[in-house]
Design a protein around this motif. Structure first.
Motif, short mmCIF file in Angstrom:
data_model
loop_
_atom_site.label_atom_id
_atom_site.label_comp_id
_atom_site.label_asym_id
_atom_site.label_seq_id
_atom_site.Cartn_x
_atom_site.Cartn_y
_atom_site.Cartn_z
N GLU A 197 31.16 49.25 34.13
CA GLU A 197 31.28 50.65 34.51
C GLU A 197 30.69 50.92 35.89
N LYS A 198 29.58 50.24 36.23
CA LYS A 198 28.96 50.48 37.54
C LYS A 198 29.50 49.54 38.61
N LEU A 199 30.42 48.64 38.23
CA LEU A 199 31.00 47.71 39.20
C LEU A 199 32.48 47.96 39.43
N GLY A 200 32.96 49.12 38.98
CA GLY A 200 34.39 49.41 39.10
C GLY A 200 34.88 49.53 40.53
N ALA A 201 33.97 49.85 41.48
CA ALA A 201 34.39 50.02 42.87
C ALA A 201 34.18 48.76 43.70
N PHE A 202 33.89 47.64 43.06
CA PHE A 202 33.66 46.38 43.78
C PHE A 202 34.82 45.42 43.47
N ARG A 203 35.47 44.97 44.52
CA ARG A 203 36.69 44.18 44.37
C ARG A 203 36.54 42.80 45.01
N ILE A 204 37.38 41.89 44.57
CA ILE A 204 37.43 40.56 45.18
C ILE A 204 38.10 40.69 46.54
N ALA A 205 37.47 40.13 47.54
CA ALA A 205 37.98 40.25 48.91
C ALA A 205 37.84 38.91 49.64
N LYS A 206 38.64 38.74 50.68
CA LYS A 206 38.61 37.50 51.46
C LYS A 206 38.26 37.82 52.91
N VAL A 207 37.37 37.01 53.47
CA VAL A 207 36.99 37.17 54.88
C VAL A 207 38.04 36.48 55.74
N GLY B 182 37.44 32.69 55.66
CA GLY B 182 37.96 31.96 54.52
C GLY B 182 37.16 32.15 53.25
N LEU B 183 35.95 32.71 53.34
CA LEU B 183 35.13 32.92 52.15
C LEU B 183 35.73 34.02 51.28
N VAL B 184 35.75 33.80 49.97
CA VAL B 184 36.19 34.81 49.00
C VAL B 184 34.95 35.32 48.28
N GLY B 185 34.71 36.64 48.35
CA GLY B 185 33.52 37.21 47.75
C GLY B 185 33.80 38.56 47.11
N ILE C 87 28.04 36.67 47.66
CA ILE C 87 28.66 35.92 46.56
C ILE C 87 29.83 35.10 47.10
N GLU C 88 29.89 33.85 46.66
CA GLU C 88 31.02 32.99 47.01
C GLU C 88 31.81 32.68 45.74
N LEU C 89 33.08 33.07 45.72
CA LEU C 89 33.94 32.83 44.58
C LEU C 89 34.90 31.68 44.87
N ALA C 90 35.55 31.22 43.82
CA ALA C 90 36.56 30.17 43.99
C ALA C 90 37.68 30.67 44.91
N GLY C 91 38.24 29.75 45.65
CA GLY C 91 39.26 30.12 46.63
C GLY C 91 40.49 30.74 46.03
N ASP C 92 40.75 30.47 44.71
CA ASP C 92 41.95 31.03 44.09
C ASP C 92 41.67 32.34 43.36
N ALA C 93 40.47 32.91 43.54
CA ALA C 93 40.18 34.20 42.91
C ALA C 93 41.13 35.26 43.44
N PRO C 94 41.69 36.11 42.56
CA PRO C 94 42.73 37.06 42.99
C PRO C 94 42.17 38.17 43.87
N VAL C 95 42.52 38.14 45.14
CA VAL C 95 42.07 39.16 46.08
C VAL C 95 42.63 40.52 45.69
N GLY C 96 41.76 41.53 45.67
CA GLY C 96 42.16 42.89 45.33
C GLY C 96 41.85 43.29 43.90
N GLN C 97 41.61 42.31 43.01
CA GLN C 97 41.32 42.65 41.60
C GLN C 97 39.87 43.12 41.49
N VAL C 98 39.63 44.05 40.55
CA VAL C 98 38.26 44.49 40.28
C VAL C 98 37.45 43.29 39.81
N TYR C 99 36.33 43.05 40.47
CA TYR C 99 35.53 41.86 40.21
C TYR C 99 35.05 41.79 38.76
N ALA C 100 34.58 42.92 38.21
CA ALA C 100 34.04 42.92 36.85
C ALA C 100 35.09 42.49 35.84
N GLU C 101 36.35 42.91 36.04
CA GLU C 101 37.42 42.51 35.11
C GLU C 101 37.69 41.02 35.21
#
Length: 796
Positions: free
Chosen positions: A40-50, A87-90, A136-150
């Motif tokens: 609920e408190k992470l709904g505005a945080f999304r997966i993004a790529k630099v 190239g970092l996904v966070g 935070i560093e996520l796997a390179g195939d993490a879906p950019v744009g998806q809500v991180y908590a989900e």
């Protein structure tokens, strides 16, 4: 006791939603204290790529990033993380998002002259861990744009349940699932007990303290590779407030929360010889895992090898023999410790731990073999290695307990009519064995229910699962005729005092009858120290009501209360009383903050003073039936009050009925209070009991003639107390004078040095006829003579 919804569902097969689970938990006596969903408190945080990372033109340690958050409109972000790179996904916080760790609202801003939109986040900033060395560093195939908590599986509510001391079985997620299944919210999933094939003999362990540690089971696993625990385990532990440390340590913490079974893992390389559970020895010390050193004694159970103590049995392990990243061979301890020994040890050392909270309630003594097998299996699966055969030293207390029970006792005791077959279903779902014919059951108590001792406990279990709301409200039978009074004379006094205090604008407080040693010492010290206190803050039975009232006052003022007026009616506790009683009925009160709101004339609020305290004391004493007109004022009260701004009211020099005044500044500081605080205590037990003359009140008989008032002004020595003069004037003619009160004091021009002028209003009440002038002159003369005996002279 915290657990996540998904964790619960590993033991409970249910389709019930969260609200139904929460309602059922409360219904069956497992009070839900809090529910929090991290998503609920992470709904505005999304997966993004630099996309790009360039050096900030005005700061060497900052970078200007171009961040793709999945909407096709890359944003410019200024970032100071050392690991930020193209190239970092966070995880990216968009504008308007609230950072969980500090509540900061993200907005577009300029950092050293460069526009920044949002923020790339670290684990600590999202309250997902302590890592703050970089973003935070996520796997390179993490879906950019998806809500991180989900994506991270954080949409999993965390439920916090308050477990009462008698429910040791619910100190594990499986025990809670068992209760919910019995309440009809699903079915229990079977617990898989792995078969572990051991290689080689078990470790050298034994128990020499069968009273403190009746059973000590253990197994070794050689050739393990310790490291980070798997994501599923770390995520569950972090969700309930446990910090993941390493796979070996996390396995023990996980099983403790999951199954209510504490274990401990030793690094075999740090041990010298075999392990023994024995009594401690005076002079022995152990450096515990919390970094503190504890001295043990012969009343405590410890785990030691040939060289040193390694563990405060059942409470906390030692630092030098704990598992580390370099550990390759381990010994897994699965022991059963006597609850009473654990409780006493924990209190002596002032040491709390999750293991202590479970062992002192009573861990299932029949779960040693299975618990050790589950732990060993997890170690082998996650860390590798070769397990040994188990060593079983000692015997856990497994004597079967049975209770004779008639299903009709449920209706007789609780007033709830539950069918016999439904009672049987409930009891068997909770793990009880039910045998015998209708009306004569033999109930076998499960090993994990140490709290069940007799048939009333069986009724409680049935009614608890059926629902306490099903217990009908049945009035007690009323005898015919007029009811006799049931309240004692003391209770009637307390009732009048309570009503008077409330009518005067004081709010009633109800505090603990126990204090910390520091609080008790602040009011002279307490006589009674508990041998088995709930906590160190509730260790001494109170010798005064003031500490509890002052704590309540501080809490109210911390929450913005401008004026606090509290009272409490309770007991003080002493030893060595002449009449053999050690409970003293007392009324205490505290006045703090603003006496009146700020006025438009001065803009200032009026503070309370010592006279306000005296007014409350006098009113409450009158309500209690004390002879207020005959009371004497004496100087300063006890050390809790300000010298020169306090006093006592007494019947004679020895019988103290009340003390009051401005609180001593040091005591006010101790409780975090500022400004003038006034207080008082009325000792109800010291008020002489009135002689009972029957239940009827005397008829009201107002005087037939009007009262006469005369004012007298006397010059008296400066040291003379005004109360002494008023009492002398009142006693000048006890038949005619019904009241005397001080209404003025003057020092200044016209009054010789070392003296003061006191003006007293005297009320004279005629009886059958009005006073003649001669009678009034005689009374006045008697008043003047009474003042002269104290060194006073009538002013001209």
């Amino acid at each position: 006791m915290k657990f996540t919804l998904s964790w619960l569902k590993t033991h409970l097969d249910t389709d019930a939603d969260l609200s139904a689970i929460l309602k059922t938990l409360n219904d069956i006596g497992l009070e839900v204290e809090d529910v929090e969903n991290p998503a609920e408190k992470l709904g505005a945080f999304r997966i993004a790529k630099v996309l790009t990372a360039e050096r900030h033109p005005q700061a060497d340690k900052l970078q200007v990033l171009t961040v793709d958050q999945g909407d096709g409109h890359p944003l410019q972000v200024v970032c100071g993380a050392p690991n930020a790179r193209a190239g970092l996904v966070g995880v990216f916080g968009v504008e308007g998002a609230v950072v969980p760790v500090n509540g900061m609202v993200l907005k577009k801003t300029a950092i050293r002259g460069v526009e920044s939109n949002g923020m790339m986040c670290s684990f600590r900033e999202l309250e997902l861990g302590e890592d703050h060395d970089g973003i935070i560093e996520l796997a390179g195939d993490a879906p950019v744009g998806q809500v991180y908590a989900e994506w991270a599986g954080l949409d999993d509510p965390v439920i916090d349940v308050s477990i009462t001391p008698n429910r040791q079985d619910c100190m594990g997620v499986r025990g809670i699932a068992r209760d919910l299944a019995a309440a009809g919210l699903g079915t229990m999933k079977p617990l898989a007990i792995p078969v572990v094939e051991g290689s080689g003999p078990g470790p050298d362990v034994r128990t020499d303290d069968v009273e403190g540690c009746p059973a000590f089971f253990a197994r070794t696993v050689r050739g393990v590779a310790n490291g980070r625990s798997p994501e599923w385990m770390a995520r569950r532990l972090k969700a309930v407030g446990q910090k993941p440390i390493s796979t070996l340590v996390d396995i023990t913490n996980y099983l403790m929360i999951d199954l209510g079974r504490p274990l401990h893992v030793y690094d075999l390389a740090a041990l010298k010889g075999g392990l023994v559970a024995r009594k401690g020895k005076t002079g022995e010390e152990v450096l515990a895992l919390n970094g503190k050193t504890y001295a043990v004694d012969e009343t405590m159970t410890v785990i030691a090898d040939d060289a040193a103590v390694h563990d405060i049995g059942g409470i906390m392990g030692g630092e030098h023999s704990g598992a580390t990243d370099a550990t390759t061979d381990v010994l897994i301890e699965c022991a059963w410790f006597t609850p009473e020994r654990i409780a006493v040890t924990g209190q002596k050392l002032a040491l709390t731990s999750d293991a202590r909270g479970r062992f002192e309630r009573g861990v299932d003594p029949a779960f040693l073999d299975d618990g050790l097998s589950i732990a060993t299996d997890l170690v082998v699966k996650l860390c590798g290695g070769t397990p040994s055969e188990p060593t079983r030293a000692g015997t856990p207390p497994l004597t079967p307990r049975t209770i004779s029970y008639d299903p009709a006792q449920c209706l007789a005791l609780a007033g709830v009519d539950v069918a016999a077959d439904e009672q049987q279903r409930i009891l068997e779902s909770l793990g009880f064995g039910v045998a015998g014919e209708a009306g004569a059951w033999t109930i076998t108590v499960p090993t994990w229910r140490r709290d069940v001792d007799g048939w009333p406990d069986i009724v409680e279990e049935v009614v608890r699962i059926v629902g306490l709301d099903k217990v009908p409200s049945t009035p007690l039978p009323r005898a015919p005729g007029v009811a006799r009074p049931t309240a004692t004379a003391e209770q009637m006094v307390e009732r009048r005092v309570r009503r008077t205090a409330a009518a005067r604008g004081l709010a009633e407080a109800i505090n603990w009858s126990f204090l910390s040693e520091k609080e008790a010492a602040s009011v002279g010290g307490g006589d009674w120290t508990l041998a088995n206190p709930i906590s160190e803050e509730l260790k001494v039975m109170r010798p005064s009501l003031l500490p509890g009232l002052l704590s309540a006052t501080r809490r109210n003022m911390d929450r913005g209360a401008a004026s606090v007026r509290l009272f409490e009616l309770g007991r003080r506790y002493f030893t060595g009383q002449k009449d053999g009683s050690w409970e003293r009925a007392t009324v205490g009160f505290v006045l703090a903050g603003e006496k009146t709101p700020r006025g438009w004339q001065t803009g200032k609020a009026q503070p309370f003073g010592a006279h306000d305290a005296k007014a409350e004391v006098t009113a409450l004493l009158a309500a209690a039936g004390a002879p207020v007109a005959n009371l004497q004022s004496f100087g300063e009260a006890s050390g809790a009050y300000h010298p020169g701004q306090s006093g006592t009211l007494r019947l004679g020099p020895k019988t103290v009925l009340a003390e009051y005044g401005v609180l001593h500044p040091s005591l006010a500081r101790l409780f975090g209070l500022t400004g003038t605080v006034v207080a008082g205590e009325i000792f109800l037990d010291a008020i002489p009991a009135k002689r009972r003359t029957g239940f009827m009140r005397a008829p009201y008989a107002p005087p037939a003639l009007q009262a006469v008032k005369r004012d007298f002004a006397f010059l008296v020595p400066q040291a003379l107390e005004a109360d002494a003069l008023v009492r002398a004037v009142r006693g000048a003619d006890k038949k005619a004078i019904v009241e005397a009160r001080l209404f003025d004091m003057f020092v200044g021009p016209g009054v010789e040095e070392g003296h003061k002028s006191l003006a007293v209003e005297v009320t004279l009440q005629p009886g059958e006829k009005s006073f003649s002038q001669e009678e009034l002159d005689a009374i006045s003369s008697a008043v003047v003579k009474a003042a002269e005996k104290l060194g006073g002279t009538l002013r001209g």
